[in-house]
Design a protein around this motif. Structure first.
Motif, mmCIF file in Angstrom:
data_model
loop_
_atom_site.group_PDB
_atom_site.id
_atom_site.type_symbol
_atom_site.label_atom_id
_atom_site.label_comp_id
_atom_site.label_asym_id
_atom_site.label_seq_id
_atom_site.Cartn_x
_atom_site.Cartn_y
_atom_site.Cartn_z
ATOM 1 N N ALA A 195 0.707 -1.177 -0.243
ATOM 2 C CA ALA A 195 0.128 0.091 -0.129
ATOM 3 C C ALA A 195 0.924 1.177 0.068
ATOM 4 O O ALA A 195 0.546 2.250 -0.805
ATOM 5 C CB ALA A 195 -1.070 -0.085 0.987
ATOM 6 N N VAL A 196 1.973 1.127 0.845
ATOM 7 C CA VAL A 196 2.757 2.529 0.931
ATOM 8 C C VAL A 196 3.593 2.765 -0.331
ATOM 9 O O VAL A 196 3.728 3.694 -0.945
ATOM 10 C CB VAL A 196 3.994 2.311 2.058
ATOM 11 N N TRP A 197 3.915 1.456 -1.248
ATOM 12 C CA TRP A 197 4.594 1.567 -2.519
ATOM 13 C C TRP A 197 3.629 2.236 -3.606
ATOM 14 O O TRP A 197 3.921 3.252 -4.211
ATOM 15 C CB TRP A 197 5.288 0.320 -2.747
ATOM 16 N N VAL A 198 2.550 1.633 -3.359
ATOM 17 C CA VAL A 198 1.407 2.252 -4.510
ATOM 18 C C VAL A 198 1.052 3.583 -4.253
ATOM 19 O O VAL A 198 1.168 4.470 -5.084
ATOM 20 C CB VAL A 198 0.068 1.427 -4.480
ATOM 21 N N PHE A 199 1.109 3.941 -2.888
ATOM 22 C CA PHE A 199 0.832 5.412 -2.624
ATOM 23 C C PHE A 199 2.085 6.153 -3.126
ATOM 24 O O PHE A 199 1.778 7.386 -3.733
ATOM 25 C CB PHE A 199 0.573 5.654 -1.087
ATOM 26 N N ALA A 200 3.336 5.643 -2.993
ATOM 27 C CA ALA A 200 4.503 6.557 -3.485
ATOM 28 C C ALA A 200 4.235 6.593 -5.062
ATOM 29 O O ALA A 200 4.752 7.700 -5.843
ATOM 30 C CB ALA A 200 5.724 5.635 -3.307
ATOM 31 N N VAL A 201 3.876 5.460 -5.836
ATOM 32 C CA VAL A 201 3.594 5.730 -7.283
ATOM 33 C C VAL A 201 2.686 6.726 -7.606
ATOM 34 O O VAL A 201 2.619 7.620 -8.359
ATOM 35 C CB VAL A 201 3.346 4.231 -7.811
ATOM 36 N N VAL A 202 1.476 6.801 -7.063
ATOM 37 C CA VAL A 202 0.435 7.531 -7.051
ATOM 38 C C VAL A 202 0.768 9.136 -6.879
ATOM 39 O O VAL A 202 0.433 10.020 -7.646
ATOM 40 C CB VAL A 202 -1.141 7.399 -6.166
ATOM 41 N N GLU A 203 1.684 9.502 -5.851
ATOM 42 C CA GLU A 203 2.473 10.770 -5.475
ATOM 43 C C GLU A 203 3.192 11.008 -6.464
ATOM 44 O O GLU A 203 3.040 12.067 -7.227
ATOM 45 C CB GLU A 203 2.942 10.520 -4.036
ATOM 46 N N TYR A 204 3.892 10.188 -7.370
ATOM 47 C CA TYR A 204 4.779 10.631 -8.549
ATOM 48 C C TYR A 204 4.147 10.973 -9.612
ATOM 49 O O TYR A 204 4.325 11.868 -10.381
ATOM 50 C CB TYR A 204 5.920 9.220 -8.870
ATOM 51 N N VAL A 205 2.940 10.275 -9.942
ATOM 52 C CA VAL A 205 2.387 10.612 -11.154
ATOM 53 C C VAL A 205 1.526 11.610 -10.948
ATOM 54 O O VAL A 205 1.348 12.485 -11.821
ATOM 55 C CB VAL A 205 1.001 9.096 -11.290
ATOM 56 N N ASN A 206 0.883 11.962 -9.756
ATOM 57 C CA ASN A 206 0.228 13.313 -9.285
ATOM 58 C C ASN A 206 1.342 14.577 -9.640
ATOM 59 O O ASN A 206 0.846 15.444 -10.130
ATOM 60 C CB ASN A 206 -0.175 13.111 -7.893
ATOM 61 N N TYR A 207 2.323 14.357 -9.244
ATOM 62 C CA TYR A 207 3.225 15.584 -9.403
ATOM 63 C C TYR A 207 3.822 15.664 -10.819
ATOM 64 O O TYR A 207 4.289 16.390 -11.207
ATOM 65 C CB TYR A 207 4.345 15.324 -8.376
ATOM 66 N N PHE A 208 4.273 14.510 -11.614
ATOM 67 C CA PHE A 208 5.205 14.627 -12.554
ATOM 68 C C PHE A 208 4.328 14.036 -13.727
ATOM 69 O O PHE A 208 4.931 14.012 -14.839
ATOM 70 C CB PHE A 208 6.251 13.530 -12.255
ATOM 71 N N VAL A 209 3.260 13.508 -13.844
ATOM 72 C CA VAL A 209 2.529 12.756 -14.935
ATOM 73 C C VAL A 209 1.317 13.444 -15.389
ATOM 74 O O VAL A 209 0.991 14.185 -16.220
ATOM 75 C CB VAL A 209 2.521 11.337 -14.807
ATOM 76 N N VAL A 210 0.211 13.312 -14.391
ATOM 77 C CA VAL A 210 -1.052 13.950 -14.468
ATOM 78 C C VAL A 210 -1.516 14.310 -13.026
ATOM 79 O O VAL A 210 -1.420 13.377 -12.111
ATOM 80 C CB VAL A 210 -2.007 12.987 -15.209
ATOM 81 N N ARG A 211 -2.257 15.406 -13.160
ATOM 82 C CA ARG A 211 -2.720 15.788 -11.765
ATOM 83 C C ARG A 211 -4.022 14.687 -11.286
ATOM 84 O O ARG A 211 -4.870 14.168 -12.051
ATOM 85 C CB ARG A 211 -3.466 17.099 -11.797
#
Length: 165
Positions: free
Chosen positions: A121-137
Motif C-alpha cells: 500500500a505504501v509503495w502504491v501510494f508512492a507511485v500515485v504521488e509520483y504520477v500526481n506530481y510528474f505525469v497527470v494531476r
C-alpha cells in the motif's frame, strides 16, 4: 489589486500544501519507527517496509519543498532555472527509486500479512504521488474528483518546469 489578492491566496494554499506534504512525510516516517518496527521481530519485514517507505518519503519531501519554494515565484516569475533543473532530475530518478523500492519489497517479502499489505500500500501510494506530481494531476476535492480526474490536467509542477527560465 486583484493580482496581489490572487497571489496571496495562492501563497497560502502553497504553504498549506507544502507543510501538508512535509507533515505527511514525518508521519509516514514516525509511525513505522514508533508503532510498527518495534513490534516486527523479523528483520526481513522491516526491510521490506522501508523499501516501500523510502521512495514515498523522498517524493513527499520533494513535493513539500516544491510547494514552499513556489510561494516565492507564484504569479510573479517562472520557476528558477536551477530549481527546475533539480526537479527535472527528480522526474527521471524517482521512477528508478520506485523500481528499486518494489524490488526491495519483493526480495524481502514480509512474513506477516499485515506488514506485506502495508508495504504494498505504501509503495502504491508512492507511485500515485509520483504520477500526481510528474505525469497527470490526480488530487482534486472529493466531491469533484470523478469529473476532474478524467480531464487529465497537467500537474502544477510540470507547468512550472515547462515555463522555467
Amino acid at each position: 489589486m486583484m493580482v496581489d489578492e490572487r497571489r496571496e491566496t495562492l501563497r497560502r494554499k502553497y504553504l498549506s500544501l507544502g507543510t501538508g506534504e512535509l507533515a505527511a512525510a514525518a508521519v509516514f516516517a514516525a509511525v513505522p519507527v514508533i508503532a510498527v518496527i518495534p513490534r516486527v521481530e523479523i528483520r526481513q519485514d522491516s526491510t521490506a517496509l522501508w523499501s516501500a517507505l523510502i521512495p514515498l518519503l523522498v517524493i513527499l519531501i520533494q513535493a513539500g519543498i516544491y510547494w514552499l519554494s513556489a510561494r516565492s515565484w507564484v504569479e510573479r516569475a517562472p520557476m528558477p532555472a536551477a530549481l527546475a533543473a533539480t526537479y527535472r532530475v527528480f522526474r527521471l530518478v524517482d521512477p528508478g527509486l520506485l523500481v528499486v523500492g518494489l524490488v526491495g519489497v519483493l526480495v524481502w517479502w514480509p512474513d506477516h500479512v499485515g506488514v506485506a499489505i502495508a508495504a504494498v500500500a505504501v509503495w502504491v501510494f508512492a507511485v500515485v504521488e509520483y504520477v500526481n506530481y510528474f505525469v497527470v494531476r490526480l488530487s482534486y476535492p472529493v466531491g469533484r474528483w470523478l469529473t476532474l480526474v478524467g480531464q487529465w490536467h497537467t500537474p502544477r509542477l510540470v507547468q512550472d518546469l515547462n515555463s522555467a527560465r
